[in-house]
Enzyme design. Structure first.
Site, PDB file in Angstrom:
ATOM      1  N   TYR A 124      62.421  -2.393 -18.515  1.00  0.00           N
ATOM      2  CA  TYR A 124      62.751  -2.935 -17.196  1.00  0.00           C
ATOM      3  C   TYR A 124      64.255  -3.051 -16.958  1.00  0.00           C
ATOM      4  O   TYR A 124      64.671  -3.698 -16.001  1.00  0.00           O
ATOM      5  CB  TYR A 124      62.098  -4.314 -17.016  1.00  0.00           C
ATOM      6  CG  TYR A 124      60.616  -4.217 -16.747  1.00  0.00           C
ATOM      7  CD1 TYR A 124      59.759  -3.720 -17.728  1.00  0.00           C
ATOM      8  CD2 TYR A 124      60.077  -4.600 -15.531  1.00  0.00           C
ATOM      9  CE1 TYR A 124      58.400  -3.615 -17.491  1.00  0.00           C
ATOM     10  CE2 TYR A 124      58.725  -4.503 -15.288  1.00  0.00           C
ATOM     11  CZ  TYR A 124      57.887  -4.006 -16.269  1.00  0.00           C
ATOM     12  OH  TYR A 124      56.545  -3.911 -16.019  1.00  0.00           O
ATOM     13  N   LYS A 172      54.446  -0.743 -30.490  1.00  0.00           N
ATOM     14  CA  LYS A 172      54.014   0.647 -30.657  1.00  0.00           C
ATOM     15  C   LYS A 172      54.983   1.272 -31.670  1.00  0.00           C
ATOM     16  O   LYS A 172      55.587   2.326 -31.438  1.00  0.00           O
ATOM     17  CB  LYS A 172      54.062   1.359 -29.285  1.00  0.00           C
ATOM     18  CG  LYS A 172      53.464   2.747 -29.267  1.00  0.00           C
ATOM     19  CD  LYS A 172      51.963   2.783 -29.282  1.00  0.00           C
ATOM     20  CE  LYS A 172      51.460   4.189 -29.455  1.00  0.00           C
ATOM     21  NZ  LYS A 172      49.993   4.292 -29.612  1.00  0.00           N
ATOM     22  N   ASP A 205      47.765  -0.235 -28.189  1.00  0.00           N
ATOM     23  CA  ASP A 205      46.522   0.376 -27.694  1.00  0.00           C
ATOM     24  C   ASP A 205      45.305  -0.224 -28.388  1.00  0.00           C
ATOM     25  O   ASP A 205      44.293  -0.546 -27.758  1.00  0.00           O
ATOM     26  CB  ASP A 205      46.540   1.907 -27.812  1.00  0.00           C
ATOM     27  CG  ASP A 205      47.239   2.406 -29.057  1.00  0.00           C
ATOM     28  OD1 ASP A 205      47.900   1.606 -29.748  1.00  0.00           O
ATOM     29  OD2 ASP A 205      47.118   3.605 -29.364  1.00  0.00           O
ATOM     30  N   ASP A 229      53.608  -6.972 -19.455  1.00  0.00           N
ATOM     31  CA  ASP A 229      53.167  -6.847 -18.070  1.00  0.00           C
ATOM     32  C   ASP A 229      51.735  -6.319 -18.027  1.00  0.00           C
ATOM     33  O   ASP A 229      50.848  -6.879 -17.368  1.00  0.00           O
ATOM     34  CB  ASP A 229      54.124  -5.890 -17.341  1.00  0.00           C
ATOM     35  CG  ASP A 229      53.887  -5.866 -15.846  1.00  0.00           C
ATOM     36  OD1 ASP A 229      53.176  -6.749 -15.343  1.00  0.00           O
ATOM     37  OD2 ASP A 229      54.409  -4.953 -15.190  1.00  0.00           O
TER      38      ASP A 229
END
Ligand code: NAD
Length: 339
Positions: A124, A172, A205, A229
């Protein structure tokens, strides 16, 4: 005791849910003077920016603000006012509790998750450019030790203060080896200062699949900006949707409260959407101000109205087309009566 709070009603459904929140907060008897300021697309012509300095100054002065959602154009136009506000005021922690409320139609009961999202960096930071116009574009994701330490400490402190047992670091790191490698290592280092709280970690995930199948296995989640988010909307879905989940953007001694949901433009001005998320954000605000009893009363009143299931908005009915659903302000009226 009277408080001054900056209120940004927002756009789309923002003004309606903000009005409902204001009425409920005022009905608790806590004395609040609202400094109302507009932000977003509507003020660009007047001030040359969607987030004028006087709005930021008002929040800096009052140390507390509450806002409705603000629309951000997709694929073009100005930078998100929400992101700019969090960054400008160093509201580094986005706290999004996702807890089941009895009576809310949802896939599970007794879900009790707390999402702690890093609010100032990650994907962001707004650094994007076209490498080859129309063919290739690049975005930069920034993870720093400083911001990660700060958000990790916030998550562990929150866990300790609120009797929580486990913090899960979500990442991740198998693919984003440097950025999320740094994120995970930093959270692990901070965890050593909190031997009373367990730390585990999940790849994002896999976490999403597990949250959908076994949400009760999780407690406090700490995530970088984009993952936070996305996962917080998923968690909203587990407890009945965006209409009920509140949020807070917190910095050192300063905070801005807002629902997790956006401006739902298609419902603007229809007195249709659920005010609960914004009203519960108001309760979080009262808690921040030290008005714990008033906050508890709002939570109980909301739970009562939802539990009775009569004077609630369409999204809280089993059949979304149920003609007995009430409007935004009528649900606020029911909550005020329950207070
Ligand atoms: P959204 O949250 O506005 O809507 C997603 C879905 O949830 C829609 O089906 C909507 O009808 C429903 N919904 C949202 N709030 C609800 C409520 N109170 N009661 C019942 N149903 C509700 O998300 P979006 O459509 O992705 O985004 C719309 C705009 O909002 C975009 O411009 C986006 O940038 C902005 N947005 C702002 C914020 C913020 O101000 N913090 C957060 C998210 C999105």
């Amino acid at each position: 005791m009277s408080y001054t709070v900056t209120l940004i009603p927002g756009d789309g459904i923002g003004p309606e849910v903000s009005q409902a929140m204001q009425r409920v907060v005022e009905a608790t008897g806590v004395s609040i003077e609202w400094e109302v300021h507009e932000a977003g697309e509507a003020v660009i012509q007047k001030y040359g920016t969607p987030l004028p300095d006087h709005v930021l100054e008002s929040i800096r002065r009052n140390k507390v603000g509450i806002k409705g959602p603000i629309t951000t154009p997709v694929g073009k136009g100005f930078r998100s006012v929400n992101v700019s506000l969090r960054k400008a005021l160093e509201l580094y922690a986005n706290l999004r509790p996702a807890q089941s409320i009895p009576g809310v139609p949802a896939p599970y009961r007794n879900v009790d998750l707390v999402i702690v999202r890093e609010n100032t960096e990650g994907m962001y930071v707004g650094i994007e450019h076209e490498v080859i116009p129309g063919e290739a574009a690049e975005a930069i994701r920034i993870i720093t030790r400083r911001a990660t330490e700060r958000i990790a400490r916030f998550a562990f402190e929150y866990a300790r203060t609120n009797g929580r047992k486990t913090v899960t670091a979500v990442h991740k790191g198998n693919i984003l080896k440097l950025t999320d490698g740094l994120f995970l290592r930093t959270v692990q280092q901070v965890a050593q200062e909190y031997p009373d709280i367990a730390l585990n970690d999940r790849i994002v995930d896999n976490l999403c699949m597990q949250l959908v199948q076994r949400p009760h296995e999780y407690d406090v989640l700490v995530l970088s900006n984009l993952f936070g988010d996305i996962v917080s909307d998923l968690c909203s879905g587990l407890v009945g949707g965006l209409g009920v989940t509140p949020g807070a953007n917190i910095g050192d001694g300063i905070a801005v409260f807002e629902p997790v949901h956006g401006s739902a433009p298609k419902y603007t001005g229809q007195n249709k959407v659920n005010p609960t998320a914004t009203i519960r954000s108001g309760a979080l605000m009262l808690r921040f101000l030290g008005e714990v009893e008033a906050a508890d009363r709002i939570e109980r009143a909301v739970a009562q109205v939802i539990g009775e299931g009569k004077r609630v908005t369409y999204d809280l009915k089993l059949d979304r087309n149920d003609p007995t659903a009430v409007g935004t302000q009528e649900m606020a009226d029911a909550i005020i009566e329950a207070l």
